[in-house]
Motif scaffolding. Structure first.
Motif, short mmCIF file in Angstrom:
data_model
loop_
_atom_site.label_atom_id
_atom_site.label_comp_id
_atom_site.label_asym_id
_atom_site.label_seq_id
_atom_site.Cartn_x
_atom_site.Cartn_y
_atom_site.Cartn_z
N PHE A 82 1.34 13.60 -7.08
CA PHE A 82 1.58 12.95 -8.37
C PHE A 82 1.98 11.48 -8.17
CE2 PHE A 82 2.24 17.45 -9.20
CZ PHE A 82 1.50 17.62 -10.37
N TYR A 83 2.81 11.23 -7.16
CA TYR A 83 3.18 9.85 -6.88
C TYR A 83 1.95 9.03 -6.51
CZ TYR A 83 4.60 5.85 -4.12
OH TYR A 83 4.70 4.59 -3.62
N TRP A 84 1.07 9.59 -5.67
CA TRP A 84 -0.11 8.84 -5.24
C TRP A 84 -1.08 8.63 -6.40
CZ3 TRP A 84 0.00 6.29 -0.92
CH2 TRP A 84 -1.17 5.67 -0.47
N MET A 85 -1.11 9.55 -7.33
CA MET A 85 -1.94 9.37 -8.52
C MET A 85 -1.45 8.16 -9.32
SD MET A 85 -2.48 12.05 -11.69
CE MET A 85 -0.70 12.13 -11.98
N VAL A 86 -0.14 8.05 -9.53
CA VAL A 86 0.41 6.92 -10.26
C VAL A 86 0.22 5.63 -9.46
CG1 VAL A 86 2.53 5.93 -11.24
CG2 VAL A 86 2.09 8.38 -11.44
N ARG A 87 0.40 5.72 -8.16
CA ARG A 87 0.22 4.54 -7.31
C ARG A 87 -1.22 4.03 -7.38
NH1 ARG A 87 -2.62 2.20 -3.01
NH2 ARG A 87 -1.23 1.06 -1.60
N THR A 88 -2.19 4.93 -7.36
CA THR A 88 -3.60 4.54 -7.48
C THR A 88 -3.88 3.94 -8.85
OG1 THR A 88 -4.22 6.31 -5.94
CG2 THR A 88 -5.97 5.35 -7.28
N ALA A 89 -3.26 4.53 -9.89
CA ALA A 89 -3.48 4.01 -11.25
C ALA A 89 -2.94 2.59 -11.41
CB ALA A 89 -2.82 4.93 -12.27
N VAL A 99 3.52 1.29 -1.95
CA VAL A 99 3.57 0.53 -3.20
C VAL A 99 2.41 -0.45 -3.19
CG1 VAL A 99 4.93 -1.02 -4.65
CG2 VAL A 99 6.07 0.75 -3.31
N PRO A 100 1.63 -0.54 -4.27
CA PRO A 100 0.51 -1.50 -4.29
C PRO A 100 1.01 -2.94 -4.18
CG PRO A 100 0.87 -0.55 -6.47
CD PRO A 100 1.72 0.23 -5.52
N ASP A 101 0.23 -3.78 -3.52
CA ASP A 101 0.61 -5.18 -3.34
C ASP A 101 0.56 -5.95 -4.65
OD1 ASP A 101 0.97 -4.77 -0.64
OD2 ASP A 101 -1.08 -5.35 -0.12
N HIS A 102 -0.38 -5.60 -5.52
CA HIS A 102 -0.53 -6.30 -6.80
C HIS A 102 -0.59 -5.27 -7.93
CE1 HIS A 102 -2.48 -8.79 -3.62
NE2 HIS A 102 -1.73 -9.74 -4.17
N PRO A 103 0.53 -4.66 -8.27
CA PRO A 103 0.52 -3.63 -9.32
C PRO A 103 0.10 -4.22 -10.67
CG PRO A 103 2.77 -4.24 -8.75
CD PRO A 103 1.88 -4.91 -7.74
N THR A 104 -0.62 -3.42 -11.42
CA THR A 104 -1.13 -3.87 -12.72
C THR A 104 -1.23 -2.68 -13.66
OG1 THR A 104 -3.00 -4.90 -13.84
CG2 THR A 104 -3.51 -3.57 -11.91
N MET A 105 -1.16 -2.96 -14.96
CA MET A 105 -1.31 -1.94 -15.99
C MET A 105 -2.70 -1.96 -16.61
SD MET A 105 1.59 -0.32 -16.14
CE MET A 105 1.48 0.49 -17.74
N ILE A 106 -3.61 -2.76 -16.05
CA ILE A 106 -4.92 -2.92 -16.67
C ILE A 106 -5.69 -1.61 -16.71
CG2 ILE A 106 -6.00 -3.57 -14.48
CD1 ILE A 106 -6.85 -4.91 -18.00
N ASN A 107 -5.49 -0.75 -15.72
CA ASN A 107 -6.22 0.52 -15.70
C ASN A 107 -5.80 1.41 -16.86
OD1 ASN A 107 -7.61 -0.12 -13.23
ND2 ASN A 107 -5.71 0.33 -12.13
#
Length: 296
Positions: free
Chosen positions: A30-37, A52-60
């Motif tokens: 579940f964590y990896w699903m959110v991390r990929t999103a 943790v993603p280097d450039h997290p975004t909510m665009i997805n």
């Protein structure tokens, strides 16, 4: 005050180790699903090792919900497709809510009948019901589909919930075992007050069984929420399409070169949230009923 120290035994350490490993195996996907999103589509393969993603975004999340233009969605690495999330969320709530409410009610009635009422062939019928646990659910899909089709119930909520609303063997068995644990003195006192069998069930037994009833309702809701095959067969139209089917269609709308993993994970994360909230709110009741307390 003397403090009592609990001795840490090797068995206790081993048990906690197993629990931690099981918790990690359960939660990490579940964590990896959110991390990929939260990862930009362009960084999906280049930024795939960090927690943790280097450039997290909510665009997805925004493009899955249809809150971006087609050009913005395609620039973010998507196909321009989106999910009518609110509509399909409502459909999923109606579908799982109807099944959970009706199935819990009918299973409670059946469980109480097997626990308290006396009628010819009761034990034999209960044995046949328990034997049904050994029948794989996939075996009933084709007969149920043919029946729903012949009744003209395809692409209706009636046809989608009809095969599941009556009862399931496990739920009947679970509730019957709890009803057997209720002291008969309580019901006999109600009889002395002039309450009939139906009144005892509704006014005495049901209030005392809130924990197990919530457990059956919760597990049934989770099962119905994640169900895919049956809603796919009987509810493909827009007015009855649920979230699981909508996410499958969203994946099919992705480019042929590769799936839109970031958008799909964003949609999956959003679909998990309602059930996660439900589990958090009612989780304590679930633990209580597994111990057959049923009451505080």
């Amino acid at each position: 005050m003397t403090r009592i120290r609990t001795k840490v035994s090797p068995g206790r350490i081993a048990a906690w180790t197993v629990l931690v490993i099981a918790l990690f195996v359960t939660v990490f996907p579940f964590y990896w699903m959110v991390r990929t999103a939260l990862t930009p589509a362009a960084d999906l393969y280049t930024d795939s090792t960090g927690l943790v993603p280097d450039h997290p975004t909510m665009i997805n999340f925004l493009r899955v919900l249809g809150l971006t233009s087609q050009e913005e969605a395609q620039a973010a690495g998507g196909s321009g497709a989106h999910v009518d999330f609110l509509r399909y969320l409502l459909n999923s709530v109606v579908y799982s809510g109807l099944i959970a409410a009706l199935q819990t009610l009918f299973c409670a009635m059946a469980g109480y009948a097997f626990a308290r009422l006396r009628f010819p062939g009761r034990d034999a019928v209960f044995g046949v019901l328990i034997a049904a646990l050994m029948v794989p659910p996939i075996f009933t899909v084709l007969p149920n589909f043919v029946l729903v089709k012949n009744l003209g119930w395809l692409n209706t909520f009636t046809g989608m919930v009809a095969p599941s609303v009556l009862m399931t063997p496990f739920a009947v068995f679970f509730l019957r075992q709890f009803f057997l644990s209720i002291p008969r003195d309580v019901e006999e006192a109600a009889v002395l007050d002039g309450v009939g069998a139906w009144g005892i069930f509704w006014r005495v037994v049901m209030p005392m069984s809130r924990g197990p009833l919530i457990t059956i309702g919760l597990t049934t809701t989770v099962w119905a929420w994640k169900d895919y095959l049956w809603p796919l067969l009987t509810g493909r139209e827009e007015q009855t399409r649920v979230l699981t089917v909508a996410l499958g269609i969203f994946q099919q709308q992705s480019p042929n070169t590769q799936p839109d993993w970031t958008g799909l994970m964003a949609g999956s994360a959003l679909s998990v949230l309602p059930v996660l909230v439900l589990l958090i709110v009612l989780g304590r009741r679930l633990v209580e009923s597994l111990n057959f307390t049923g009451m505080k």
